[in-house]
Design an enzyme around this catalytic site. Structure first.
Site, PDB file in Angstrom:
ATOM      1  N   CYS A   2       0.875  -1.173   0.000  1.00  0.00           N
ATOM      2  CA  CYS A   2       0.000   0.000   0.000  1.00  0.00           C
ATOM      3  C   CYS A   2       0.914   1.226   0.000  1.00  0.00           C
ATOM      4  O   CYS A   2       2.127   1.123   0.095  1.00  0.00           O
ATOM      5  CB  CYS A   2      -0.853   0.029   1.264  1.00  0.00           C
ATOM      6  SG  CYS A   2      -1.827  -1.445   1.510  1.00  0.00           S
ATOM      7  N   ARG A  27       1.330   1.517  -6.026  1.00  0.00           N
ATOM      8  CA  ARG A  27       1.543   0.603  -4.888  1.00  0.00           C
ATOM      9  C   ARG A  27       0.236  -0.019  -4.424  1.00  0.00           C
ATOM     10  O   ARG A  27       0.233  -0.992  -3.658  1.00  0.00           O
ATOM     11  CB  ARG A  27       2.186   1.340  -3.709  1.00  0.00           C
ATOM     12  CG  ARG A  27       3.530   1.987  -3.977  1.00  0.00           C
ATOM     13  CD  ARG A  27       4.044   2.702  -2.741  1.00  0.00           C
ATOM     14  NE  ARG A  27       4.184   1.783  -1.638  1.00  0.00           N
ATOM     15  CZ  ARG A  27       5.255   0.994  -1.447  1.00  0.00           C
ATOM     16  NH1 ARG A  27       6.247   1.030  -2.306  1.00  0.00           N
ATOM     17  NH2 ARG A  27       5.330   0.163  -0.431  1.00  0.00           N
ATOM     18  N   TRP A  75      -3.797  -1.689  -1.118  1.00  0.00           N
ATOM     19  CA  TRP A  75      -3.787  -2.930  -1.885  1.00  0.00           C
ATOM     20  C   TRP A  75      -4.153  -4.004  -0.865  1.00  0.00           C
ATOM     21  O   TRP A  75      -3.311  -4.407  -0.058  1.00  0.00           O
ATOM     22  CB  TRP A  75      -2.427  -3.182  -2.513  1.00  0.00           C
ATOM     23  CG  TRP A  75      -2.420  -4.401  -3.371  1.00  0.00           C
ATOM     24  CD1 TRP A  75      -2.030  -5.665  -3.003  1.00  0.00           C
ATOM     25  CD2 TRP A  75      -2.870  -4.519  -4.709  1.00  0.00           C
ATOM     26  NE1 TRP A  75      -2.176  -6.535  -4.032  1.00  0.00           N
ATOM     27  CE2 TRP A  75      -2.709  -5.870  -5.109  1.00  0.00           C
ATOM     28  CE3 TRP A  75      -3.374  -3.629  -5.637  1.00  0.00           C
ATOM     29  CZ2 TRP A  75      -3.040  -6.319  -6.372  1.00  0.00           C
ATOM     30  CZ3 TRP A  75      -3.709  -4.096  -6.893  1.00  0.00           C
ATOM     31  CH2 TRP A  75      -3.548  -5.409  -7.258  1.00  0.00           C
ATOM     32  N   ASN A 101       1.052   0.149   5.881  1.00  0.00           N
ATOM     33  CA  ASN A 101       1.442  -0.696   4.746  1.00  0.00           C
ATOM     34  C   ASN A 101       2.168  -1.898   5.331  1.00  0.00           C
ATOM     35  O   ASN A 101       3.069  -1.752   6.135  1.00  0.00           O
ATOM     36  CB  ASN A 101       2.390   0.074   3.814  1.00  0.00           C
ATOM     37  CG  ASN A 101       3.009  -0.848   2.773  1.00  0.00           C
ATOM     38  OD1 ASN A 101       2.325  -1.744   2.280  1.00  0.00           O
ATOM     39  ND2 ASN A 101       4.276  -0.671   2.468  1.00  0.00           N
ATOM     40  N   GLY A 102       1.728  -3.117   4.970  1.00  0.00           N
ATOM     41  CA  GLY A 102       2.417  -4.318   5.461  1.00  0.00           C
ATOM     42  C   GLY A 102       1.422  -5.265   6.105  1.00  0.00           C
ATOM     43  O   GLY A 102       0.215  -5.201   5.848  1.00  0.00           O
ATOM     44  N   GLU A 481       7.465 -20.802 -19.394  1.00  0.00           N
ATOM     45  CA  GLU A 481       7.381 -19.409 -18.946  1.00  0.00           C
ATOM     46  C   GLU A 481       8.494 -18.577 -19.579  1.00  0.00           C
ATOM     47  O   GLU A 481       8.274 -17.430 -19.976  1.00  0.00           O
ATOM     48  CB  GLU A 481       7.437 -19.334 -17.425  1.00  0.00           C
ATOM     49  CG  GLU A 481       7.518 -17.927 -16.852  1.00  0.00           C
ATOM     50  CD  GLU A 481       6.340 -17.029 -17.211  1.00  0.00           C
ATOM     51  OE1 GLU A 481       5.352 -17.521 -17.792  1.00  0.00           O
ATOM     52  OE2 GLU A 481       6.415 -15.810 -16.940  1.00  0.00           O
ATOM     53  N   LYS A 485       7.754 -15.226 -21.770  1.00  0.00           N
ATOM     54  CA  LYS A 485       8.324 -13.916 -21.373  1.00  0.00           C
ATOM     55  C   LYS A 485       9.003 -13.266 -22.565  1.00  0.00           C
ATOM     56  O   LYS A 485       8.819 -12.091 -22.855  1.00  0.00           O
ATOM     57  CB  LYS A 485       9.357 -14.100 -20.248  1.00  0.00           C
ATOM     58  CG  LYS A 485       8.823 -14.182 -18.871  1.00  0.00           C
ATOM     59  CD  LYS A 485       8.364 -12.877 -18.283  1.00  0.00           C
ATOM     60  CE  LYS A 485       6.911 -12.584 -18.303  1.00  0.00           C
ATOM     61  NZ  LYS A 485       5.883 -13.554 -18.192  1.00  0.00           N
ATOM     62  N   GLU A 488       6.375 -12.296 -25.414  1.00  0.00           N
ATOM     63  CA  GLU A 488       5.365 -11.249 -25.166  1.00  0.00           C
ATOM     64  C   GLU A 488       5.976  -9.854 -25.066  1.00  0.00           C
ATOM     65  O   GLU A 488       5.284  -8.870 -25.260  1.00  0.00           O
ATOM     66  CB  GLU A 488       4.507 -11.578 -23.946  1.00  0.00           C
ATOM     67  CG  GLU A 488       5.197 -11.741 -22.634  1.00  0.00           C
ATOM     68  CD  GLU A 488       4.221 -12.201 -21.528  1.00  0.00           C
ATOM     69  OE1 GLU A 488       3.009 -12.121 -21.685  1.00  0.00           O
ATOM     70  OE2 GLU A 488       4.724 -12.638 -20.481  1.00  0.00           O
ATOM     71  N   HIS A 504      11.267 -35.627 -32.484  1.00  0.00           N
ATOM     72  CA  HIS A 504       9.983 -35.996 -33.114  1.00  0.00           C
ATOM     73  C   HIS A 504       9.448 -34.861 -33.957  1.00  0.00           C
ATOM     74  O   HIS A 504       8.253 -34.574 -33.949  1.00  0.00           O
ATOM     75  CB  HIS A 504       8.969 -36.405 -32.031  1.00  0.00           C
ATOM     76  CG  HIS A 504       9.448 -37.541 -31.194  1.00  0.00           C
ATOM     77  ND1 HIS A 504       9.645 -38.804 -31.685  1.00  0.00           N
ATOM     78  CD2 HIS A 504       9.833 -37.591 -29.894  1.00  0.00           C
ATOM     79  CE1 HIS A 504      10.102 -39.595 -30.732  1.00  0.00           C
ATOM     80  NE2 HIS A 504      10.227 -38.877 -29.622  1.00  0.00           N
ATOM     81  N   LYS A 603      -3.133  -6.565 -19.289  1.00  0.00           N
ATOM     82  CA  LYS A 603      -2.696  -7.116 -18.002  1.00  0.00           C
ATOM     83  C   LYS A 603      -3.670  -8.185 -17.535  1.00  0.00           C
ATOM     84  O   LYS A 603      -3.284  -9.154 -16.924  1.00  0.00           O
ATOM     85  CB  LYS A 603      -2.606  -5.995 -16.945  1.00  0.00           C
ATOM     86  CG  LYS A 603      -2.070  -6.474 -15.612  1.00  0.00           C
ATOM     87  CD  LYS A 603      -0.669  -7.007 -15.736  1.00  0.00           C
ATOM     88  CE  LYS A 603      -0.185  -7.687 -14.493  1.00  0.00           C
ATOM     89  NZ  LYS A 603       1.052  -8.460 -14.711  1.00  0.00           N
TER      90      LYS A 603
END
Ligand code: BG6
Length: 608
Positions: A2, A27, A75, A101-102, A481, A485, A488, A504, A603
């Protein structure tokens, strides 16, 4: 994650606080609020949604008079985003307002203790305990109350405190959460990072863990946790505002790559209590758990590739069949799923349309559902029987990095937790794995630091038009992945192949100067992967190996290499992906791509 701000000076506080919160929205942005002291009372305005909602509600702060206050943009980690759970939180007597925050790890115990003392809670947050704790220890001296309350808190946090004791003081408390003091002329500030301060002052103090600060319009004093003044170390900020929001990095993606030791720690540590993995929200009984005969993991994109890693780990530890299904396929396949299926749904946003649809289909067929999501209160988190949040904080870059590694972190914790409950691992192995998992933030940091030449290596390879990623077992899961990455954000065609599959068909494509990224960290199949490397080299390919840093053998065969720190084998994917994230980033950068907002991508794909 946050954002918090504080101000005390001679001018109206609210507009300064709101402007600061706007600069901290990256944040967290699911709700926002301010509290301002005006004479003996505190005016509060807080609302769900973006900071602009708060600005509209208060006419840019004009409705909330006073010259000292605190602010917060949220957040959510505990308690869904709504007006009640938004910060600031007030003590019952209205004397204290708190922003935070936390995570307060011992909030449940404190809440129970304070409730017994008669304090009434109105929110679902962990933060509110701080406001009532301050009231419970206040005896006329706000600084002493801050000290006493601080000594009772466990966890990682940055806290802002407003008190109407008429002294014009605000307080800031730091324990493992970013908190910076801004030194103005006739006014002083605190904030979660410099981006909220830099338009007022470039003279800042970076607070340290275990410190609290007392701010008046004329002065700032920093204390240690025993209340002893400590030396103020004033720094000069050289960043501009935009750079500050990215933490001084060129792109959010690089900032979020670098944040991964901290986000991994934030995901795992609060869930290891006295050596035991504990989930705040997992209600399967032993009987129900033993009734599960199949685990299905469903997701889209990188979330699905995190699921591929989780599949290998869960099968290895729990000896339970696990399949990973693309949500966009699963939803239309009339899936063979029933009450003996545990469906694990992975989603950073919690709003991906295909994933939601697949989840609904499976729920209709009786599956038990467990969601692994980052956004508290998202659609998927509400649909699931149980939810485990990744607590990665907002991820701004479209291409996920910390979202992926925190998803893998949760899957690894889940595998260990389930294996213990199923009795498929003994106590010694359980304890060893928990210990190793707690050590992974340091391994991630080493993976970030190991490959000093990665930027020029990526630039030297950025001319390739198609790149093959090969690997076996967990390495193959990471290939998926790694290839995504690269694709994209650099728009280079890249594809992942199980190394054993090459012969193959795909090897027909390998020719002189083809670039093959060979991940060879999974040691039980190392020799097999080495054979695949020989195969492609025999056809003229250039091999970029990804291998354990102490593996001297591979470096004799590879043309180029990226090193990975040695880890507990089943956790190695978490470290392996780091150099591949950086490789993709620097290739894209060399190609001049829009890294944070790649073309055609979103996103979160909330439509089919
Ligand atoms: C894509 C994102 O649009 O959606 C990926 O770019 C993500 O990073 C995928 O993995 C699924 O999104 P979510 O929010 O369900 O994880």
């Amino acid at each position: 994650m946050c954002g918090i701000v504080g101000f005390t000076g001679g001018r109206q506080a609210a507009p300064v606080l709101i402007d600061g919160l706007k600069r901290l929205e990256y944040r967290g942005y699911d709700s926002a609020g301010i509290a301002v002291a005006d004479g003996g009372k505190i005016g509060v305005a807080k609302v769900k949604g973006y900071v602009k909602n708060l600005a509209e509600l208060t006419h840019d702060g004009a409705d909330i008079p006073g010259t000292m206050g605190v602010g917060h943009t949220r957040w959510a980690t505990h308690g869904v985003p709504n007006d009640i759970n938004a910060h600031p939180h007030l003590s019952c007597d209205g004397r204290f307002a708190v922003v935070h925050n936390g995570i307060i790890e011992n909030y449940a115990q404190l809440r129970e203790e304070l409730t017994r003392q008669g304090y009434e809670f109105v929110s679902e947050t962990d933060t509110e305990v701080i406001a009532h704790l301050l009231e419970s220890v206040y005896a006329g001296d706000a600084k002493k109350a801050v000290m006493k309350a601080f000594s009772r808190l466990k966890g990682s946090y940055a806290i802002g405190i407003l008190c109407t004791d008429g002294s014009g003081r605000i307080f800031a408390v730091r324990e493992a959460g970013p908190l910076i003091i801004g030194l103005g002329v006739g006014e002083n500030y605190f904030a979660s990072d410099v981006s909220a301060l830099v338009q007022h002052t470039k003279n800042v103090i970076y607070m340290e863990d275990g410190q609290f600060a007392e701010l008046t319009p004329e002065d700032v004093t920093i204390f240690d946790s025993f209340g002893r003044p400590v030396e103020r170390k004033v720094s000069r900020v050289t960043w501009d505002v935009e750079a500050a929001e990215k933490g001084g990095y060129e792109h959010f993606m690089l900032k979020e790559i670098m944040e991964q030791p901290a986000t991994f720690k934030a995901t795992v540590e609060p869930r290891v209590v006295d050596g035991e993995v504990v989930f705040e929200n997992f209600s399967l009984t032993d009987e129900e758990l033993h009734g599960i005969n199949h685990i299905v993991i469903t997701a889209c994109g990188s979330a699905g590739y995190a699921g591929q890693v989780g599949r290998y780990v869960i099968e290895e530890l729990c000896r339970m069949p696990v399949s990973v299904e693309l949500a966009s396929e699963l939803r239309y396949r009339n899936p063979i799923i029933g009450e003996h299926t545990l469906l694990i749904v992975i989603s950073q946003s919690g709003e991906t349309a295909d994933t939601i649809a697949a989840m609904r289909e499976c729920k209709l067929r009786g599956a038990r559902t467990l969601a692994i999501v980052n956004v508290v209160g998202s659609t998927i988190s509400k649909l699931a029987d149980n939810v485990i949040y990744t607590w990665a904080g907002p991820e701004i870059a479209v291409a996920t990095t910390k979202g992926y590694t925190t998803q893998v972190a949760v899957l690894d914790m889940l595998a260990i937790y389930l294996a213990k409950r199923l009795g498929t691992i003994d106590g010694a192995r359980y304890s060893h794995l928990v210990e190793e998992l707690l050590g992974m933030p340091a391994k991630i940091q080493r993976a970030l630091d190991l490959n000093k030449n990665i930027e020029e290596l990526a630039e030297s390879l950025s001319y390739h038009n198609d790149i093959y990623f090969i690997g076996r077992n967990l390495d193959y899961a990471v290939c998926l992945e790694g290839a995504l990455k690269l694709k994209e954000i650099s728009y280079i065609f890249a594809e992942a192949y199980a190394a054993g599959e090459l012969k193959h068909g795909t090897i027909a494509l390998v020719e002189e100067d083809s670039l093959v990224v060979a991940i060879a960290c999974y040691e039980p199949l190392f020799e097999k992967t080495m054979s695949n490397i020989e195969e492609v080299k025999a056809r003229g390919a250039k091999v970029l190996a990804v291998a354990l840093e102490d593996n001297k053998k591979i470096f004799t065969k590879a043309d180029e290499y990226l090193m990975v720190p040695r880890c507990e084998p089943i956790f190695t994917p978490i470290a392996e992906i780091i150099p591949l994230q950086l490789f993709a980033y620097y290739v894209a950068r060399a190609n001049g791509c829009d890294i944070d907002k790649p073309k055609n991508l979103a996103k979160s794909v909330t439509v089919e």
